[in-house]
Write an enzyme that holds these catalytic residues in place. Structure first.
Site, PDB file in Angstrom:
ATOM      1  N   GLU A 125     -15.360   3.154   8.806  1.00  9.15           N
ATOM      2  CA  GLU A 125     -16.442   2.899   9.769  1.00  9.15           C
ATOM      3  C   GLU A 125     -16.642   1.396   9.975  1.00  9.15           C
ATOM      4  O   GLU A 125     -16.903   0.948  11.082  1.00  9.15           O
ATOM      5  CB  GLU A 125     -17.731   3.580   9.294  1.00  9.15           C
ATOM      6  CG  GLU A 125     -17.630   5.105   9.432  1.00  9.15           C
ATOM      7  CD  GLU A 125     -18.789   5.846   8.773  1.00  9.15           C
ATOM      8  OE1 GLU A 125     -19.007   5.626   7.565  1.00  9.15           O
ATOM      9  OE2 GLU A 125     -19.463   6.626   9.458  1.00  9.15           O
TER      10      GLU A 125
ATOM     11  N   GLY B  74     -17.194   4.874   4.843  1.00  4.42           N
ATOM     12  CA  GLY B  74     -17.815   3.634   5.318  1.00  4.42           C
ATOM     13  C   GLY B  74     -16.813   2.497   5.503  1.00  4.42           C
ATOM     14  O   GLY B  74     -17.051   1.582   6.288  1.00  4.42           O
TER      15      GLY B  74
ATOM     16  N   ALA C  89     -18.628   4.176   1.289  1.00  3.47           N
ATOM     17  CA  ALA C  89     -19.943   3.836   0.752  1.00  3.47           C
ATOM     18  C   ALA C  89     -19.908   4.170  -0.735  1.00  3.47           C
ATOM     19  O   ALA C  89     -19.133   5.036  -1.161  1.00  3.47           O
ATOM     20  CB  ALA C  89     -21.010   4.655   1.457  1.00  3.47           C
TER      21      ALA C  89
ATOM     22  N   GLU D 296     -16.061  12.400   4.389  1.00  2.00           N
ATOM     23  CA  GLU D 296     -17.444  12.732   4.000  1.00  2.00           C
ATOM     24  C   GLU D 296     -17.697  14.234   3.834  1.00  2.00           C
ATOM     25  O   GLU D 296     -18.443  14.644   2.951  1.00  2.00           O
ATOM     26  CB  GLU D 296     -18.436  12.156   5.021  1.00  2.00           C
ATOM     27  CG  GLU D 296     -18.654  10.652   4.896  1.00  2.00           C
ATOM     28  CD  GLU D 296     -17.637   9.817   5.656  1.00  2.00           C
ATOM     29  OE1 GLU D 296     -16.608  10.375   6.109  1.00  2.00           O
ATOM     30  OE2 GLU D 296     -17.862   8.610   5.790  1.00  2.00           O
TER      31      GLU D 296
HETATM   32  N1  COA Z   1     -17.877   5.028  -4.303  1.00  2.00           N
HETATM   33  C1  COA Z   1     -18.029   4.681  -5.590  1.00  2.00           C
HETATM   34  N2  COA Z   1     -17.002   4.418  -6.400  1.00  2.00           N
HETATM   35  C2  COA Z   1     -15.760   4.531  -5.883  1.00  2.00           C
HETATM   36  C3  COA Z   1     -15.533   4.893  -4.563  1.00  2.00           C
HETATM   37  C4  COA Z   1     -16.658   5.150  -3.752  1.00  2.00           C
HETATM   38  N3  COA Z   1     -16.549   5.478  -2.453  1.00  2.00           N
HETATM   39  N4  COA Z   1     -14.196   4.948  -4.347  1.00  2.00           N
HETATM   40  C5  COA Z   1     -13.618   4.596  -5.505  1.00  2.00           C
HETATM   41  N5  COA Z   1     -14.562   4.349  -6.440  1.00  2.00           N
HETATM   42  C6  COA Z   1     -14.352   3.953  -7.832  1.00  2.00           C
HETATM   43  C7  COA Z   1     -13.946   5.107  -8.707  1.00  2.00           C
HETATM   44  O1  COA Z   1     -15.078   5.856  -9.102  1.00  2.00           O
HETATM   45  C8  COA Z   1     -13.269   4.387  -9.854  1.00  2.00           C
HETATM   46  O2  COA Z   1     -14.271   3.850 -10.674  1.00  2.00           O
HETATM   47  P1  COA Z   1     -14.122   3.945 -12.308  1.00  2.00           P
HETATM   48  O3  COA Z   1     -12.838   3.223 -12.618  1.00  2.00           O
HETATM   49  O4  COA Z   1     -15.336   3.233 -12.815  1.00  2.00           O
HETATM   50  O5  COA Z   1     -14.065   5.407 -12.604  1.00  2.00           O
HETATM   51  C9  COA Z   1     -12.583   3.221  -9.166  1.00  2.00           C
HETATM   52  O6  COA Z   1     -13.276   3.039  -7.911  1.00  2.00           O
HETATM   53  C10 COA Z   1     -11.126   3.453  -8.868  1.00  2.00           C
HETATM   54  O7  COA Z   1     -11.001   4.649  -8.113  1.00  2.00           O
HETATM   55  P2  COA Z   1     -10.076   5.883  -8.528  1.00  2.00           P
HETATM   56  O8  COA Z   1     -10.641   7.107  -7.887  1.00  2.00           O
HETATM   57  O9  COA Z   1      -9.883   5.898  -9.999  1.00  2.00           O
HETATM   58  O10 COA Z   1      -8.703   5.462  -7.834  1.00  2.00           O
HETATM   59  P3  COA Z   1      -7.528   6.442  -7.366  1.00  2.00           P
HETATM   60  O11 COA Z   1      -6.384   5.561  -7.043  1.00  2.00           O
HETATM   61  O12 COA Z   1      -7.339   7.540  -8.336  1.00  2.00           O
HETATM   62  O13 COA Z   1      -8.074   7.110  -6.010  1.00  2.00           O
HETATM   63  C11 COA Z   1      -9.167   7.127  -3.849  1.00  2.00           C
HETATM   64  C12 COA Z   1      -8.322   6.324  -4.860  1.00  2.00           C
HETATM   65  C13 COA Z   1      -9.548   6.170  -2.717  1.00  2.00           C
HETATM   66  C14 COA Z   1      -8.365   8.295  -3.276  1.00  2.00           C
HETATM   67  C15 COA Z   1     -10.442   7.662  -4.560  1.00  2.00           C
HETATM   68  O14 COA Z   1     -11.068   6.583  -5.250  1.00  2.00           O
HETATM   69  C16 COA Z   1     -11.472   8.278  -3.651  1.00  2.00           C
HETATM   70  O15 COA Z   1     -11.278   9.388  -3.172  1.00  2.00           O
HETATM   71  N6  COA Z   1     -12.602   7.575  -3.395  1.00  2.00           N
HETATM   72  C17 COA Z   1     -13.698   8.090  -2.647  1.00  2.00           C
HETATM   73  C18 COA Z   1     -13.379   8.096  -1.174  1.00  2.00           C
HETATM   74  C19 COA Z   1     -14.531   8.669  -0.388  1.00  2.00           C
HETATM   75  O16 COA Z   1     -14.834   9.838  -0.465  1.00  2.00           O
HETATM   76  N7  COA Z   1     -15.173   7.819   0.427  1.00  2.00           N
HETATM   77  C20 COA Z   1     -16.221   8.222   1.294  1.00  2.00           C
HETATM   78  C21 COA Z   1     -17.528   7.946   0.691  1.00  2.00           C
HETATM   79  S1  COA Z   1     -18.829   8.451   1.781  1.00  2.00           S
END
Ligand code: COA
Length: 260
Positions: A115, A112, A66, A135
């Site tokens: 999910e 999400g 999400a 989460e």
């Molecule tokens: N919500 C909002 N933005 C998200 C996102 C999310 N769930 N997951 C990734 N993004 C965004 C990042 O903020 C980043 O945006 P920016 O370039 O404007 O800063 C972009 O997507 C790329 O992500 P980034 O984190 O730079 O890539 P990465 O390769 O370093 O890491 C992940 C990849 C998937 C490990 C990392 O993005 C992450 O942990 N995301 C969140 C996962 C999460 O907790 N999901 C559950 C949500 S309830």
């Protein structure tokens, strides 16, 4: 209809819906959830659509969760509404969709995203896929069905560990956990999913819709799945597909189901 966050392509009765926010790793914001709802609603009414494949754009993510930026300042009331609306509009809608929905998991499927993949009827992963429900690392719990569907698929102990550690598993471990049915190379994922869709489409779409309902009944509180099965089985006998399927078998020819 045209959408800002998703792409749609229909080919040989297979609708592929691609979540298309690659710069945000296809994170599900409110607008994307609404668009997905609309797209599924249209697909339900469209006789040309026999199977739906859902995937993410780019080579990195199916859906990375999400959109965290949208709910970081929510109150408990707003949080509850977010989960309830999302579950109704998308996750339960997909799970109960009367046509087969296959998730082609092409990279990160987190929160999400996992999910959504779990709400689909089954999952195929590319070998670079990574899955998890992180989460609790954000101070919340999964809110789009994750605490219910993950244990259904992988068992309670594995679900507890995955959710408590907020860790990710890779595609092969997901296969071992029964979270996905197949693991294929990323560049073969779509074709592989279409191949399974092709096999599904040889069968009666009416019977498949009834089977989805009966299988799902096993997981619904207060619903007797065996009774649902008996009712759906009985109803099948009144369909044109049943007449066609049985007469084709008895006449040693291939069935050509009218889908009615
Ligand atoms: N919500 C909002 N933005 C998200 C996102 C999310 N769930 N997951 C990734 N993004 C965004 C990042 O903020 C980043 O945006 P920016 O370039 O404007 O800063 C972009 O997507 C790329 O992500 P980034 O984190 O730079 O890539 P990465 O390769 O370093 O890491 C992940 C990849 C998937 C490990 C990392 O993005 C992450 O942990 N995301 C969140 C996962 C999460 O907790 N999901 C559950 C949500 S309830």
């Amino acid at each position: 209809m045209s959408y800002s966050n998703i792409l749609e392509e229909i080919d040989d009765n297979i609708l592929t819906i691609t979540i298309n926010r690659p710069q945000k790793l296809n994170a599900l914001n409110r607008e994307t959830i609404q668009e997905l709802h609309e797209a599924f609603k249209e697909a339900k009414a469209d006789d040309e659509v026999k199977v739906v494949i859902i995937t993410g754009s780019g080579e990195k993510a199916f859906v990375a969760g999400a959109d965290i930026s949208e709910f970081s300042d929510f109150s408990p009331k707003e949080g509850k509404k977010l989960a309830a609306e999302g579950q109704e509009k998308l996750f339960n809608y997909v799970a109960n969709f009367p046509k087969p929905v296959i998730a082609a998991v092409n990279g990160f499927a987190l929160g999400g995203g996992l999910e959504l993949a779990m709400a689909a009827h089954f999952r195929i992963a590319s070998d670079n896929a990574k899955m998890g429900l992180p989460e609790v690392s954000l101070g919340v719990i999964p809110g789009y069905g994750g605490t219910q569907r993950l244990p259904q698929l992988v068992g309670k102990g594995r679900a507890m560990e995955m959710i408590m550690t907020a860790g990710m598993i890779d595609a092969n471990q997901a296969l071992q956990y029964n979270l996905v049915n197949h693991v294929v190379a990323l560049d073969e994922l779509q074709e592989f999913a279409e191949g399974i869709a092709g096999k599904i489409m040889k069968n009666s779409s009416v019977a498949i819709g009834a089977a989805i309902k009966a299988i799902n009944a096993n997981y619904e509180d207060g619903v007797n799945g065996f009774e649902t099965e008996i009712n759906e089985f009985g109803r099948s006998f009144g369909t044109e597909d049943f007449k066609e399927g049985t007469s084709a078998f008895l006449n040693k020819r291939k069935a050509d189901f009218p889908g009615k």
